[in-house]
Write a protein that holds these residues in place. Structure first.
Motif, PDB file in Angstrom:
ATOM      1  N   LEU A  13       1.172 -26.919   7.783  1.00 32.84           N
ATOM      2  CA  LEU A  13       0.424 -26.528   6.588  1.00 32.84           C
ATOM      3  C   LEU A  13       0.111 -27.757   5.733  1.00 32.84           C
ATOM      4  O   LEU A  13      -1.002 -27.903   5.227  1.00 32.84           O
ATOM      5  CB  LEU A  13       1.219 -25.500   5.776  1.00 32.84           C
ATOM      6  N   ALA A  14       1.084 -28.651   5.595  1.00 30.36           N
ATOM      7  CA  ALA A  14       0.867 -29.880   4.833  1.00 30.36           C
ATOM      8  C   ALA A  14      -0.249 -30.709   5.459  1.00 30.36           C
ATOM      9  O   ALA A  14      -1.122 -31.230   4.750  1.00 30.36           O
ATOM     10  CB  ALA A  14       2.166 -30.692   4.770  1.00 30.36           C
ATOM     11  N   ASN A  15      -0.242 -30.829   6.779  1.00 31.52           N
ATOM     12  CA  ASN A  15      -1.292 -31.589   7.467  1.00 31.52           C
ATOM     13  C   ASN A  15      -2.655 -30.949   7.265  1.00 31.52           C
ATOM     14  O   ASN A  15      -3.646 -31.639   7.015  1.00 31.52           O
ATOM     15  CB  ASN A  15      -0.980 -31.707   8.958  1.00 31.52           C
ATOM     16  N   GLU A  16      -2.712 -29.624   7.378  1.00 36.97           N
ATOM     17  CA  GLU A  16      -3.999 -28.929   7.274  1.00 36.97           C
ATOM     18  C   GLU A  16      -4.562 -28.942   5.862  1.00 36.97           C
ATOM     19  O   GLU A  16      -5.764 -28.810   5.680  1.00 36.97           O
ATOM     20  CB  GLU A  16      -3.868 -27.493   7.787  1.00 36.97           C
ATOM     21  N   THR A  17      -3.692 -29.071   4.867  1.00 28.86           N
ATOM     22  CA  THR A  17      -4.154 -29.074   3.479  1.00 28.86           C
ATOM     23  C   THR A  17      -4.096 -30.472   2.870  1.00 28.86           C
ATOM     24  O   THR A  17      -4.291 -30.625   1.665  1.00 28.86           O
ATOM     25  CB  THR A  17      -3.325 -28.097   2.621  1.00 28.86           C
ATOM     26  N   ASN A  18      -3.796 -31.473   3.707  1.00 24.50           N
ATOM     27  CA  ASN A  18      -3.705 -32.861   3.249  1.00 24.50           C
ATOM     28  C   ASN A  18      -2.738 -32.996   2.061  1.00 24.50           C
ATOM     29  O   ASN A  18      -3.047 -33.630   1.065  1.00 24.50           O
ATOM     30  CB  ASN A  18      -5.085 -33.416   2.902  1.00 24.50           C
ATOM     31  N   THR A  19      -1.576 -32.340   2.202  1.00 24.65           N
ATOM     32  CA  THR A  19      -0.545 -32.359   1.169  1.00 24.65           C
ATOM     33  C   THR A  19       0.630 -33.186   1.687  1.00 24.65           C
ATOM     34  O   THR A  19       1.109 -32.946   2.792  1.00 24.65           O
ATOM     35  CB  THR A  19      -0.063 -30.919   0.877  1.00 24.65           C
ATOM     36  N   PRO A  20       1.105 -34.158   0.914  1.00 21.97           N
ATOM     37  CA  PRO A  20       2.244 -34.949   1.395  1.00 21.97           C
ATOM     38  C   PRO A  20       3.520 -34.107   1.467  1.00 21.97           C
ATOM     39  O   PRO A  20       3.687 -33.143   0.723  1.00 21.97           O
ATOM     40  CB  PRO A  20       2.386 -36.065   0.358  1.00 21.97           C
ATOM     41  N   ILE A  21       4.392 -34.479   2.403  1.00 21.49           N
ATOM     42  CA  ILE A  21       5.696 -33.830   2.503  1.00 21.49           C
ATOM     43  C   ILE A  21       6.744 -34.748   1.884  1.00 21.49           C
ATOM     44  O   ILE A  21       6.554 -35.960   1.828  1.00 21.49           O
ATOM     45  CB  ILE A  21       6.068 -33.510   3.971  1.00 21.49           C
ATOM     46  N   ILE A  22       7.818 -34.134   1.406  1.00 26.09           N
ATOM     47  CA  ILE A  22       8.898 -34.914   0.807  1.00 26.09           C
ATOM     48  C   ILE A  22      10.237 -34.352   1.267  1.00 26.09           C
ATOM     49  O   ILE A  22      10.391 -33.145   1.439  1.00 26.09           O
ATOM     50  CB  ILE A  22       8.790 -34.936  -0.735  1.00 26.09           C
ATOM     51  N   ALA A  23      11.178 -35.250   1.522  1.00 25.74           N
ATOM     52  CA  ALA A  23      12.505 -34.868   1.980  1.00 25.74           C
ATOM     53  C   ALA A  23      13.298 -34.253   0.834  1.00 25.74           C
ATOM     54  O   ALA A  23      13.179 -34.665  -0.315  1.00 25.74           O
ATOM     55  CB  ALA A  23      13.244 -36.091   2.523  1.00 25.74           C
ATOM     56  N   ALA A  24      14.116 -33.263   1.171  1.00 21.68           N
ATOM     57  CA  ALA A  24      14.995 -32.634   0.185  1.00 21.68           C
ATOM     58  C   ALA A  24      16.284 -32.232   0.872  1.00 21.68           C
ATOM     59  O   ALA A  24      16.365 -32.163   2.099  1.00 21.68           O
ATOM     60  CB  ALA A  24      14.319 -31.415  -0.431  1.00 21.68           C
ATOM     61  N   ASN A  25      17.278 -31.957   0.062  1.00 21.94           N
ATOM     62  CA  ASN A  25      18.571 -31.537   0.598  1.00 21.94           C
ATOM     63  C   ASN A  25      19.330 -30.797  -0.484  1.00 21.94           C
ATOM     64  O   ASN A  25      19.512 -31.321  -1.573  1.00 21.94           O
ATOM     65  CB  ASN A  25      19.372 -32.761   1.058  1.00 21.94           C
ATOM     66  N   ASP A  26      19.742 -29.573  -0.197  1.00 20.92           N
ATOM     67  CA  ASP A  26      20.616 -28.859  -1.126  1.00 20.92           C
ATOM     68  C   ASP A  26      22.009 -29.444  -0.998  1.00 20.92           C
ATOM     69  O   ASP A  26      22.528 -29.563   0.109  1.00 20.92           O
ATOM     70  CB  ASP A  26      20.671 -27.366  -0.802  1.00 20.92           C
ATOM     71  N   ALA A  27      22.600 -29.811  -2.113  1.00 17.18           N
ATOM     72  CA  ALA A  27      23.939 -30.394  -2.094  1.00 17.18           C
ATOM     73  C   ALA A  27      24.852 -29.573  -2.993  1.00 17.18           C
ATOM     74  O   ALA A  27      24.677 -29.550  -4.204  1.00 17.18           O
ATOM     75  CB  ALA A  27      23.902 -31.847  -2.546  1.00 17.18           C
ATOM     76  N   HIS A  28      25.781 -28.883  -2.374  1.00 16.33           N
ATOM     77  CA  HIS A  28      26.766 -28.098  -3.110  1.00 16.33           C
ATOM     78  C   HIS A  28      28.114 -28.806  -3.122  1.00 16.33           C
ATOM     79  O   HIS A  28      29.051 -28.336  -3.760  1.00 16.33           O
ATOM     80  CB  HIS A  28      26.934 -26.718  -2.480  1.00 16.33           C
ATOM     81  N   MET A  29      28.218 -29.906  -2.354  1.00 16.66           N
ATOM     82  CA  MET A  29      29.469 -30.663  -2.254  1.00 16.66           C
ATOM     83  C   MET A  29      29.126 -32.147  -2.198  1.00 16.66           C
ATOM     84  O   MET A  29      28.038 -32.519  -1.781  1.00 16.66           O
ATOM     85  CB  MET A  29      30.231 -30.318  -0.959  1.00 16.66           C
ATOM     86  N   ILE A  30      30.079 -32.983  -2.575  1.00 17.45           N
ATOM     87  CA  ILE A  30      29.874 -34.432  -2.533  1.00 17.45           C
ATOM     88  C   ILE A  30      29.857 -34.943  -1.098  1.00 17.45           C
ATOM     89  O   ILE A  30      29.152 -35.885  -0.771  1.00 17.45           O
ATOM     90  CB  ILE A  30      30.932 -35.176  -3.392  1.00 17.45           C
ATOM     91  N   ASP A  31      30.643 -34.325  -0.226  1.00 12.01           N
ATOM     92  CA  ASP A  31      30.697 -34.730   1.187  1.00 12.01           C
ATOM     93  C   ASP A  31      31.032 -33.493   2.020  1.00 12.01           C
ATOM     94  O   ASP A  31      31.168 -32.397   1.481  1.00 12.01           O
ATOM     95  CB  ASP A  31      31.723 -35.850   1.409  1.00 12.01           C
TER      96      ASP A  31
END
Length: 160
Positions: A59-77
């Protein structure tokens, strides 16, 4: 913009997936509203995430929208102590035992290498690298965290 001008299906690796017209319309509309609009990708090895991440990249490619990395963090490690602490907090919140899943073990603050590996598993190394490189937008954000301590609220009436 006419809603009928957006695709209802998206093709990933030769398979057709129904995304509905609203997702493509939403992507275009949000890009008109926000100067810097990104599609977030993340992977905690949840089946639904593994299913949808390639669709979001497409979808990002088809709409020329950049993607960005994310991560849910509920703990330090993801140490056993952190996982046990999360299990106890979840027990207090839901007031019943919770099964620790692989996803629970992935909800920790990841290094760039760890983030790259899990995103590569979901969308391939090329898109993982693009998504991580786009994190440079964080340099444009100003965020201050107060030096405060927060503890979860627990039900003290019941003794477990």
């Amino acid at each position: 913009m006419l809603l009928s001008s957006y695709p209802e299906f998206i093709e990933v690796d030769g398979q057709q997936f129904k995304i509905g017209k609203s997702q493509a319309y939403l992507s275009k509309t949000l890009k008109d509203i926000f100067q810097n609009f990104y599609i977030e990708i993340q992977n905690h090895y949840i089946d639904e995430e593994l299913y949808v991440m390639p669709i979001l990249v497409k979808l990002a490619n088809e709409t020329n929208t950049p993607i960005i990395a994310a991560n849910d963090a509920h703990m330090i490690d993801n140490s056993e102590d952190s996982i046990e602490a999360r299990r106890i907090i979840r027990f207090n919140y839901f007031e019943k035992p919770q099964i620790t899943t692989k996803a629970d073990r992935e909800l920790f603050l990841k290094s760039e290498d760890e983030l790259f590996k899990c995103l590569s598993d979901a969308v391939g190394e090329n898109y993982a690298k693009i998504a991580i490189n786009n994190l440079s937008i964080l340099n444009e954000c100003k965020c201050e965290f107060p030096n405060e301590t927060h503890y979860p609220k627990t039900n003290t009436e019941n003794k477990y």
